[in-house]
Scaffold this active site. Structure first.
Site, PDB file in Angstrom:
ATOM      1  N   HIS A  37     -13.247  10.379  -5.332  1.00  0.00           N
ATOM      2  CA  HIS A  37     -13.362  10.198  -3.879  1.00  0.00           C
ATOM      3  C   HIS A  37     -14.839  10.020  -3.515  1.00  0.00           C
ATOM      4  O   HIS A  37     -15.693  10.754  -4.047  1.00  0.00           O
ATOM      5  CB  HIS A  37     -12.776  11.435  -3.175  1.00  0.00           C
ATOM      6  CG  HIS A  37     -12.729  11.290  -1.700  1.00  0.00           C
ATOM      7  ND1 HIS A  37     -11.814  10.474  -1.052  1.00  0.00           N
ATOM      8  CD2 HIS A  37     -13.498  11.831  -0.719  1.00  0.00           C
ATOM      9  CE1 HIS A  37     -12.021  10.540   0.247  1.00  0.00           C
ATOM     10  NE2 HIS A  37     -13.041  11.345   0.483  1.00  0.00           N
ATOM     11  N   LYS A  40       9.250   6.864   0.281  1.00  0.00           N
ATOM     12  CA  LYS A  40       8.145   7.239  -0.611  1.00  0.00           C
ATOM     13  C   LYS A  40       8.682   7.940  -1.865  1.00  0.00           C
ATOM     14  O   LYS A  40       8.187   7.736  -2.965  1.00  0.00           O
ATOM     15  CB  LYS A  40       7.269   8.206   0.188  1.00  0.00           C
ATOM     16  CG  LYS A  40       5.967   8.555  -0.395  1.00  0.00           C
ATOM     17  CD  LYS A  40       5.168   9.274   0.699  1.00  0.00           C
ATOM     18  CE  LYS A  40       4.566  10.561   0.197  1.00  0.00           C
ATOM     19  NZ  LYS A  40       3.707  10.396  -0.954  1.00  0.00           N
ATOM     20  N   GLY A  60     -10.884  -2.279  -8.365  1.00  0.00           N
ATOM     21  CA  GLY A  60     -10.709  -1.751  -9.721  1.00  0.00           C
ATOM     22  C   GLY A  60     -11.994  -1.582 -10.497  1.00  0.00           C
ATOM     23  O   GLY A  60     -11.987  -1.583 -11.733  1.00  0.00           O
ATOM     24  N   SER A  61     -13.109  -1.387  -9.799  1.00  0.00           N
ATOM     25  CA  SER A  61     -14.364  -1.233 -10.551  1.00  0.00           C
ATOM     26  C   SER A  61     -14.366   0.070 -11.352  1.00  0.00           C
ATOM     27  O   SER A  61     -14.961   0.136 -12.438  1.00  0.00           O
ATOM     28  CB  SER A  61     -15.581  -1.313  -9.623  1.00  0.00           C
ATOM     29  OG  SER A  61     -15.611  -0.221  -8.747  1.00  0.00           O
ATOM     30  N   ASN A  62     -13.702   1.100 -10.855  1.00  0.00           N
ATOM     31  CA  ASN A  62     -13.613   2.343 -11.641  1.00  0.00           C
ATOM     32  C   ASN A  62     -12.719   2.152 -12.861  1.00  0.00           C
ATOM     33  O   ASN A  62     -13.008   2.676 -13.939  1.00  0.00           O
ATOM     34  CB  ASN A  62     -13.110   3.495 -10.764  1.00  0.00           C
ATOM     35  CG  ASN A  62     -14.214   4.072  -9.908  1.00  0.00           C
ATOM     36  OD1 ASN A  62     -15.073   4.788 -10.405  1.00  0.00           O
ATOM     37  ND2 ASN A  62     -14.227   3.712  -8.629  1.00  0.00           N
ATOM     38  N   ASN A  93      -8.404  12.332  -9.485  1.00  0.00           N
ATOM     39  CA  ASN A  93      -8.759  11.343  -8.462  1.00  0.00           C
ATOM     40  C   ASN A  93     -10.272  11.326  -8.307  1.00  0.00           C
ATOM     41  O   ASN A  93     -10.942  12.317  -8.587  1.00  0.00           O
ATOM     42  CB  ASN A  93      -8.112  11.715  -7.127  1.00  0.00           C
ATOM     43  CG  ASN A  93      -8.375  10.674  -6.047  1.00  0.00           C
ATOM     44  OD1 ASN A  93      -8.359   9.465  -6.315  1.00  0.00           O
ATOM     45  ND2 ASN A  93      -8.643  11.119  -4.834  1.00  0.00           N
ATOM     46  N   MET A 134      -4.087   3.630  -3.081  1.00  0.00           N
ATOM     47  CA  MET A 134      -4.000   3.952  -1.660  1.00  0.00           C
ATOM     48  C   MET A 134      -2.628   4.520  -1.263  1.00  0.00           C
ATOM     49  O   MET A 134      -2.091   4.177  -0.217  1.00  0.00           O
ATOM     50  CB  MET A 134      -4.327   2.700  -0.816  1.00  0.00           C
ATOM     51  CG  MET A 134      -5.733   2.164  -1.063  1.00  0.00           C
ATOM     52  SD  MET A 134      -7.026   3.405  -0.802  1.00  0.00           S
ATOM     53  CE  MET A 134      -7.034   3.474   0.976  1.00  0.00           C
ATOM     54  N   ARG A 135      -2.079   5.356  -2.099  1.00  0.00           N
ATOM     55  CA  ARG A 135      -0.833   6.036  -1.770  1.00  0.00           C
ATOM     56  C   ARG A 135      -0.989   7.519  -2.081  1.00  0.00           C
ATOM     57  O   ARG A 135      -1.682   7.868  -3.034  1.00  0.00           O
ATOM     58  CB  ARG A 135       0.340   5.488  -2.608  1.00  0.00           C
ATOM     59  CG  ARG A 135       0.661   4.029  -2.393  1.00  0.00           C
ATOM     60  CD  ARG A 135       1.837   3.632  -3.264  1.00  0.00           C
ATOM     61  NE  ARG A 135       3.042   4.340  -2.891  1.00  0.00           N
ATOM     62  CZ  ARG A 135       3.945   3.890  -2.007  1.00  0.00           C
ATOM     63  NH1 ARG A 135       3.778   2.721  -1.440  1.00  0.00           N
ATOM     64  NH2 ARG A 135       5.016   4.606  -1.724  1.00  0.00           N
TER      65      ARG A 135
HETATM   66  C1  GRF Z   1     -13.806   4.274  -4.826  1.00  0.00           C
HETATM   67  O1  GRF Z   1     -14.920   4.346  -3.989  1.00  0.00           O
HETATM   68  C2  GRF Z   1     -13.134   5.604  -4.944  1.00  0.00           C
HETATM   69  O2  GRF Z   1     -13.987   6.680  -4.741  1.00  0.00           O
HETATM   70  C3  GRF Z   1     -12.099   5.558  -3.842  1.00  0.00           C
HETATM   71  O3  GRF Z   1     -11.670   4.221  -3.796  1.00  0.00           O
HETATM   72  C4  GRF Z   1     -12.705   3.371  -4.280  1.00  0.00           C
HETATM   73  C5  GRF Z   1     -12.098   2.496  -5.330  1.00  0.00           C
HETATM   74  O4  GRF Z   1     -13.003   1.524  -5.755  1.00  0.00           O
HETATM   75  N1  GRF Z   1     -11.017   6.474  -4.103  1.00  0.00           N
HETATM   76  P1  GRF Z   1     -12.679   0.566  -6.967  1.00  0.00           P
HETATM   77  O5  GRF Z   1     -11.381  -0.165  -6.648  1.00  0.00           O
HETATM   78  O6  GRF Z   1     -12.569   1.395  -8.212  1.00  0.00           O
HETATM   79  O7  GRF Z   1     -13.846  -0.381  -7.019  1.00  0.00           O
END
Ligand code: GRF
Length: 204
Positions: free
Chosen positions: A112, A68, A15-17, A110, A93-94
Site C-alpha cells: 500500500h 462478491k 503491474g509494476s510490482n 498486500n 482493486m478488490r
Molecule cells: C501500488 O502503488 C500499490 O502500492 C497499490 O497499487 C499500486 C499498484 O501499482 N496497492 P502497480 O500496478 O504495481 O504498478
C-alpha cells in the site's frame, strides 16, 4: 533449497510490482516463483506482461459474477487448482472476502502506498499531499478482513518534496515498492520453507 513457494500474483493495472517480483524471482536463490497471475481488468498492462513472459495467467472479470462471494469462490477454486502457497496482492482493486482470508491465514500479502495505519484505502498518495505531510512511503502487510488494516510487515519512508505532484510522489514511492515487496516476499517465503509442514507437503 529444494522446494520453492508458489505465488499467485493478483493485480488490476500496470503491474509494476508484479514485474519487480518476477524479476527478483529470476535469482536461483529466490525462494518463490510466480505460479499464476490473476487479473480482473481486460486492458490491464499486467495481462500483456504475463502473456509476453509466458507466465500462466487468468483473466477473471468481476462482471461475470452475481456476487462478491461467487467471485471469491471462483478465485479460491483457481488458487487450489494452481496449488498456490502464498497470495500476493499488487494493486488488485478488490477486497477479498473473509472466506479467502480464513482459508489462507497469514498467506496473503498486500502493498500500500502510505505509511499505514495512515491513509488506508483509495488515494493514499493524494491524501498525504493534501494533508501537507512531510513524508509518505509504502507498507507491506498481511491481509485481514479490513481495508489495509492487517499486521504491518515492513515500511519504507519517502520524503515529500515541496514541488511534488501526485505523479512525482507516487513514482518515487513506487521505486521503493519495487525494492521492498520482493525483499519481504523473500523473507516470508524463507520462513515458510523452514516450517515443518511446508517442508513435507505443498500448502494451499
Ligand atoms: C501500488 O502503488 C500499490 O502500492 C497499490 O497499487 C499500486 C499498484 O501499482 N496497492 P502497480 O500496478 O504495481 O504498478
Amino acid at each position: 533449497m529444494h522446494k520453492k513457494i508458489k505465488l499467485a500474483l493478483l493485480a488490476s493495472g500496470k503491474g509494476s510490482n508484479v514485474r519487480a517480483i518476477v524479476e527478483a524471482a529470476k535469482d536461483p536463490q529466490f525462494p518463490a516463483y510466480p505460479g499464476v497471475i490473476i487479473c480482473d481488468q481486460k486492458s490491464a498492462p499486467v495481462l500483456a506482461f504475463a502473456k509476453e513472459k509466458e507466465i500462466p495467467y487468468v483473466f477473471l472479470p468481476g462482471q461475470h459474477f452475481a456476487t462478491k462471494l461467487e467471485y471469491d469462490q471462483m478465485l479460491l477454486t483457481l488458487l487450489k487448482q494452481y496449488q498456490i502457497d502464498l497470495i500476493i496482492l499488487a494493486g488488485f482493486m478488490r477486497i477479498l472476502s473473509p472466506l479467502l482470508i480464513e482459508i489462507f491465514p497469514k498467506r496473503i500479502l498486500n502493498i500500500h502506498p502510505s505509511l499505514l495505519p495512515k491513509y488506508p484505502g483509495l488515494n493514499a498518495v493524494g491524501k498525504a499531499l493534501q494533508a501537507k505531510d512531510k513524508e509518505s512511503g509504502c507498507t507491506v502487510h498481511y491481509v485481514d478482513s479490513g481495508v489495509d488494516t492487517g499486521p504491518v510487515l515492513e515500511q519504507v519512508h519517502v520524503p515529500i518534496l515541496k514541488e511534488d505532484t501526485l505523479e512525482t510522489l507516487h513514482a518515487r514511492i513506487q521505486v521503493q515498492e519495487h525494492l521492498l515487496y520482493p525483499k519481504v516476499i523473500r523473507k516470508i517465503c524463507e520462513k515458510l520453507l523452514a516450517m515443518p509442514e511446508t517442508k513435507s507437503k505443498s500448502m494451499g
